[in-house]
Design a protein around this motif. Structure first.
Motif, PDB file in Angstrom:
ATOM      1  N   HIS A 174       0.773  -1.142   0.063  1.00 49.83           N
ATOM      2  CA  HIS A 174      -0.073  -0.089  -0.112  1.00 49.83           C
ATOM      3  C   HIS A 174       0.827   1.182  -0.052  1.00 49.83           C
ATOM      4  N   VAL A 175       1.593   1.332  -1.132  1.00 54.26           N
ATOM      5  CA  VAL A 175       2.704   2.742  -1.290  1.00 54.26           C
ATOM      6  C   VAL A 175       2.133   3.677  -1.105  1.00 54.26           C
ATOM      7  N   LEU A 176       1.023   4.330  -0.995  1.00 52.71           N
ATOM      8  CA  LEU A 176       0.548   5.491  -0.961  1.00 52.71           C
ATOM      9  C   LEU A 176       0.796   5.930   0.751  1.00 52.71           C
ATOM     10  N   ARG A 177       0.501   4.908   1.727  1.00 49.80           N
ATOM     11  CA  ARG A 177       0.812   5.046   3.020  1.00 49.80           C
ATOM     12  C   ARG A 177       2.164   5.736   3.364  1.00 49.80           C
ATOM     13  N   TYR A 178       3.072   5.254   2.477  1.00 52.65           N
ATOM     14  CA  TYR A 178       4.436   5.597   2.601  1.00 52.65           C
ATOM     15  C   TYR A 178       5.141   6.901   2.020  1.00 52.65           C
ATOM     16  N   SER A 179       3.950   7.601   1.377  1.00 56.46           N
ATOM     17  CA  SER A 179       4.264   8.834   0.479  1.00 56.46           C
ATOM     18  C   SER A 179       4.468   9.762   1.882  1.00 56.46           C
ATOM     19  N   PRO A 180       5.356  10.764   1.546  1.00 58.99           N
ATOM     20  CA  PRO A 180       5.376  11.804   2.601  1.00 58.99           C
ATOM     21  C   PRO A 180       4.145  12.729   2.505  1.00 58.99           C
ATOM     22  N   TYR A 181       3.390  12.752   1.422  1.00 61.31           N
ATOM     23  CA  TYR A 181       2.217  13.621   1.588  1.00 61.31           C
ATOM     24  C   TYR A 181       1.092  13.189   2.198  1.00 61.31           C
ATOM     25  N   PHE A 182       0.939  11.728   1.944  1.00 61.30           N
ATOM     26  CA  PHE A 182      -0.186  11.242   2.778  1.00 61.30           C
ATOM     27  C   PHE A 182       0.397  10.952   4.441  1.00 61.30           C
ATOM     28  N   ARG A 183       1.615  10.710   4.451  1.00 62.49           N
ATOM     29  CA  ARG A 183       2.195  10.658   6.023  1.00 62.49           C
ATOM     30  C   ARG A 183       1.631  12.118   6.598  1.00 62.49           C
ATOM     31  N   VAL A 394       0.058  25.360   3.921  1.00 64.78           N
ATOM     32  CA  VAL A 394       0.173  24.601   2.965  1.00 64.78           C
ATOM     33  C   VAL A 394       1.394  23.578   3.103  1.00 64.78           C
ATOM     34  N   TRP A 395       1.269  22.433   2.813  1.00 65.12           N
ATOM     35  CA  TRP A 395       2.113  21.376   2.676  1.00 65.12           C
ATOM     36  C   TRP A 395       2.550  21.065   1.263  1.00 65.12           C
ATOM     37  N   ASP A 396       3.818  21.518   0.906  1.00 64.81           N
ATOM     38  CA  ASP A 396       4.243  21.660  -0.572  1.00 64.81           C
ATOM     39  C   ASP A 396       5.553  21.194  -1.016  1.00 64.81           C
ATOM     40  N   LYS A 397       5.955  20.012  -0.237  1.00 65.47           N
ATOM     41  CA  LYS A 397       7.112  19.253  -0.600  1.00 65.47           C
ATOM     42  C   LYS A 397       7.504  19.086  -1.918  1.00 65.47           C
ATOM     43  N   LYS A 398       8.585  19.862  -2.305  1.00 66.46           N
ATOM     44  CA  LYS A 398       8.981  19.260  -3.728  1.00 66.46           C
ATOM     45  C   LYS A 398       9.835  18.226  -3.917  1.00 66.46           C
ATOM     46  N   LEU A 399       9.144  16.968  -3.802  1.00 67.96           N
ATOM     47  CA  LEU A 399       9.833  15.803  -3.799  1.00 67.96           C
ATOM     48  C   LEU A 399      11.072  15.652  -4.902  1.00 67.96           C
ATOM     49  N   ASN A 400      10.731  16.394  -6.007  1.00 66.97           N
ATOM     50  CA  ASN A 400      11.656  15.915  -7.046  1.00 66.97           C
ATOM     51  C   ASN A 400      12.922  16.758  -7.196  1.00 66.97           C
ATOM     52  N   GLU A 401      12.867  17.823  -6.075  1.00 70.52           N
ATOM     53  CA  GLU A 401      14.263  18.439  -5.546  1.00 70.52           C
ATOM     54  C   GLU A 401      14.982  17.732  -4.616  1.00 70.52           C
ATOM     55  N   ASN A 407      13.468   9.693  -7.686  1.00 67.85           N
ATOM     56  CA  ASN A 407      12.864   8.670  -8.688  1.00 67.85           C
ATOM     57  C   ASN A 407      12.251   7.543  -8.052  1.00 67.85           C
ATOM     58  N   SER A 408      11.499   7.965  -6.909  1.00 64.42           N
ATOM     59  CA  SER A 408      10.728   6.968  -5.994  1.00 64.42           C
ATOM     60  C   SER A 408       9.249   7.210  -6.521  1.00 64.42           C
ATOM     61  N   GLY A 409       8.783   6.421  -7.283  1.00 70.00           N
ATOM     62  CA  GLY A 409       7.287   6.678  -7.566  1.00 70.00           C
ATOM     63  C   GLY A 409       6.445   6.526  -6.696  1.00 70.00           C
ATOM     64  N   HIS A 410       4.947   6.698  -6.787  1.00 74.73           N
ATOM     65  CA  HIS A 410       3.957   6.934  -6.116  1.00 74.73           C
ATOM     66  C   HIS A 410       3.940   7.987  -4.942  1.00 74.73           C
ATOM     67  N   GLY A 411       4.637   8.962  -5.393  1.00 72.37           N
ATOM     68  CA  GLY A 411       4.862  10.130  -4.522  1.00 72.37           C
ATOM     69  C   GLY A 411       5.808   9.841  -3.207  1.00 72.37           C
ATOM     70  N   GLY A 412       6.815   9.219  -3.691  1.00 67.91           N
ATOM     71  CA  GLY A 412       7.970   8.779  -2.941  1.00 67.91           C
ATOM     72  C   GLY A 412       7.442   7.410  -2.167  1.00 67.91           C
ATOM     73  N   GLY A 413       6.694   6.785  -2.320  1.00 68.20           N
ATOM     74  CA  GLY A 413       6.122   5.811  -1.517  1.00 68.20           C
ATOM     75  C   GLY A 413       6.699   4.266  -1.927  1.00 68.20           C
ATOM     76  N   LEU A 417       8.669   2.578   1.269  1.00 66.99           N
ATOM     77  CA  LEU A 417       7.994   1.158   1.536  1.00 66.99           C
ATOM     78  C   LEU A 417       8.986   0.141   1.820  1.00 66.99           C
ATOM     79  N   VAL A 418       9.973   0.070   0.715  1.00 72.84           N
ATOM     80  CA  VAL A 418      11.158  -0.964   0.686  1.00 72.84           C
ATOM     81  C   VAL A 418      11.773  -0.653   2.002  1.00 72.84           C
ATOM     82  N   CYS A 419      12.244   0.587   2.184  1.00 77.54           N
ATOM     83  CA  CYS A 419      13.080   0.928   3.495  1.00 77.54           C
ATOM     84  C   CYS A 419      12.560   0.605   4.233  1.00 77.54           C
ATOM     85  N   ASP A 420      11.417   0.906   4.794  1.00 72.36           N
ATOM     86  CA  ASP A 420      10.621  -0.016   5.839  1.00 72.36           C
ATOM     87  C   ASP A 420      10.643  -1.324   6.061  1.00 72.36           C
ATOM     88  N   PHE A 421      10.174  -1.924   5.145  1.00 73.47           N
ATOM     89  CA  PHE A 421      10.207  -3.334   5.018  1.00 73.47           C
ATOM     90  C   PHE A 421      11.685  -3.887   5.252  1.00 73.47           C
TER      91      PHE A 421
END
Ligand SMILES: NC(=O)c1ccc[n+]([C@@H]2O[C@H](COP(=O)([O-])OP(=O)(O)OC[C@H]3O[C@@H](n4cnc5c(N)ncnc54)[C@H](O)[C@@H]3O)[C@@H](O)[C@H]2O)c1
Length: 467
Positions: A174-183, A394-401, A407-413, A417-421
């Motif tokens: 559930h990669v979105l859980r791991y994205s900084p945006y949803f976190r 406003v939460w506006d992290k520029k992840l591509n910077e 290069n982590s898809g799903h908003g960084g998730g 996810l692999v890291c936490d796993f």
């Protein structure tokens, strides 16, 4: 002073602004507030030694997760691969110097040899999750399991029971859980920034061509062979809603249907394949020639030698056996192209969810209503409105910077996810994951019950005992 006390004090300090009305609140100048600046997790796993991993299913997702090894070879070692496609098996085998005897065809071959890794990644098609996962747990492997967990409620609960029986960790992707945006969004809700959570509106716009590619022509077009679209596509969304609410779901009601992508809507004279001289090719938004040859979208499924070679792409979609060259109105698809649902959670919190095929963009759109504030997000940026102080944060992290997130898809998730796993496996501590297998099963059950509701036109109880 903790966060809540700090926010309370801000409310007092800015009380004068409360004289402004709701419209003024929405017009207030946005502030990038420190309160939303939750620390970003680093993506390099803290492990004692590289975690040994076998990739089962070396397609799109298997390649994504194995990509972590390219950035952090001292955290993960890919020691085995299984794929029934020789080319994919060997491409991954060569990339990670996997010896021939650790390159397997069918998933079952992996388990015919004694355990030789800490974990397996199961990234095979949806109907090949259950058996390899059950077997992997029985043999003492930990599992990074692609969603959907399995194809029925019973299979999902079997996997949770098997994980408990053998003490294995199962992390569902559930990669979105791991994205900084949803976190950050969840953290804002849970730290009391909008008061008591009252309700959520969440929408998943699929994007019209993505819908056609995956759920009309492609791999997930048939709910019986894969899973109903509410799981195949939207289990992430139910999971995010459940995670933000953080209370058991009591009831769910759903509706929706396959309205557009069927033969009766085919334009007059359209042939069965776009490459057979369709008279509507120049206008049709779903033309395979336009999507794959001109726009060069979704090319990962074709295993091309050169993605820029239009002749090679044209040859692929012209092959009568290639499903992606078919007219969208003449496919063997049955997934709904719009789906709505409403959930009631313990304590009366409500959530509505809609999955929409006919949008020009993908991503997610979320609105969260609280007793003292409101959040609105577009999948990359969200704004938090405080009713009393009139502030707009406003939460506006520029992840591509941020190089490691770039290069982590799903908003960084994906990489988070692999890291936490890896950390969870290394420390054998499931709590290093944002989601236990029980929590993942719970949000899947919501999906199965939503489909039951859609098919029966009845509100369905969910009520699950939480472990
Ligand atoms: N987490 C997410 O956001 C996300 C996104 C896309 C897909 N998925 C899920 O990931 C899974 C894989 O999707 P994908 O897009 O990578 O598909 P894919 O087709 O690109 O990859 C699947 C691979 O499994 C291989 N395979 C098939 N049968 C096999 C067998 N018997 N033994 C070993 N290998 C076998 C195929 O040859 C293929 O290479 C699916 O369940 C899908 O629903 C998850």
């Amino acid at each position: 002073m903790d966060r809540k006390e700090f926010l309370k004090s801000l409310g007092v300090l800015t009380a004068g602004a409360a004289l402004l009305g709701a419209e003024d609140t929405l017009k207030a100048a946005p502030v990038t507030a420190d309160e939303l600046d939750f620390p970003l997790k680093g993506l390099k796993a803290k492990v004692k030694e590289p975690v040994k991993v076998i990739i089962i299913g070396a397609g799109n997702r298997g390649r994504t997760y194995s990509g972590y090894a390219a950035n952090y070879p001292d955290c993960i070692q890919i020691v085995g691969v299984s794929d029934i496609r020789e080319s994919r098996k060997n491409a991954m085998g060569d990339r990670f110097n996997i010896p021939q005897e650790r390159r397997f065809g069918d998933w079952s071959e992996v388990f015919k040899v004694p355990k030789f890794a800490d974990a397996v990644v199961i990234s095979t098609p949806d109907d090949l999750h259950y058996k390899p996962c059950m077997k992997a747990l029985e043999m003492g492997y930990n599992v990074l399991l692609e969603k959907p967990i399995a194809q029925s409620e019973k299979e999902c609960t079997d996997i949770a029971a098997q994980a408990h029986k053998y003490g294995g960790i199962v992390a569902v992707c559930h990669v979105l859980r791991y994205s900084p945006y949803f976190r950050a969004m969840r953290e804002a809700v849970h730290s009391g920034m909008i008061g008591k959570l009252i309700s959520i509106q969440h929408m998943e716009p699929i994007e019209c061509r993505h819908m056609a590619h995956s759920y009309v022509r492609g791999n997930w077009r048939d709910s019986d062979k894969t899973t109903p679209i509410i799981l195949a596509k939207s289990c992430h969304d139910l999971d995010i809603i459940r995670w933000i609410v953080d209370k058991p779901c009591r009831t769910i009601v759903a509706d929706g249907s396959l309205t557009w992508f069927k033969a009766e809507n085919a334009p007059k004279g359209a042939p069965k394949r776009c490459t057979d001289g369709c008279p509507h090719e120049a206008e049709c938004p779903y033309s395979a020639i336009d999507v794959y040859v001109r726009r060069k979208q979704h090319l990962g499924v074709f295993d091309l030698k050169n993605r820029k070679d239009e002749n090679e792409i044209m040859a692929k979609i012209s092959d009568p056996d290639n499903v992606w060259g078919r007219c969208v109105y003449y496919c063997d698809n049955n997934q709904p192209d719009h789906f709505v649902s409403e959930m009631v959670f313990e304590d009366g919190t409500t959530a509505s969810f809609s999955m929409e095929a006919f949008t020009p963009y993908g991503g997610r759109r979320t609105r969260i209503m609280g007793s003292t504030g409101y959040i609105e997000g577009d999948g990359t940026t969200f704004t938090l409105y405080e009713f009393r102080s009139n502030r707009k944060l406003v939460w506006d992290k520029k992840l591509n910077e941020i190089p490691e997130y770039r290069n982590s898809g799903h908003g960084g998730g994906d990489m988070a996810l692999v890291c936490d796993f890896l950390e969870a496996v290394d420390s054998h501590d499931e709590s290093r994951l944002t989601s236990t297998i029980d929590a993942s099963v719970e949000s899947h059950v919501m999906g199965f019950r939503a489909e039951k509701s859609r098919l029966s036109s009845k509100k369905v109880e969910v009520n699950l005992r939480r472990k």
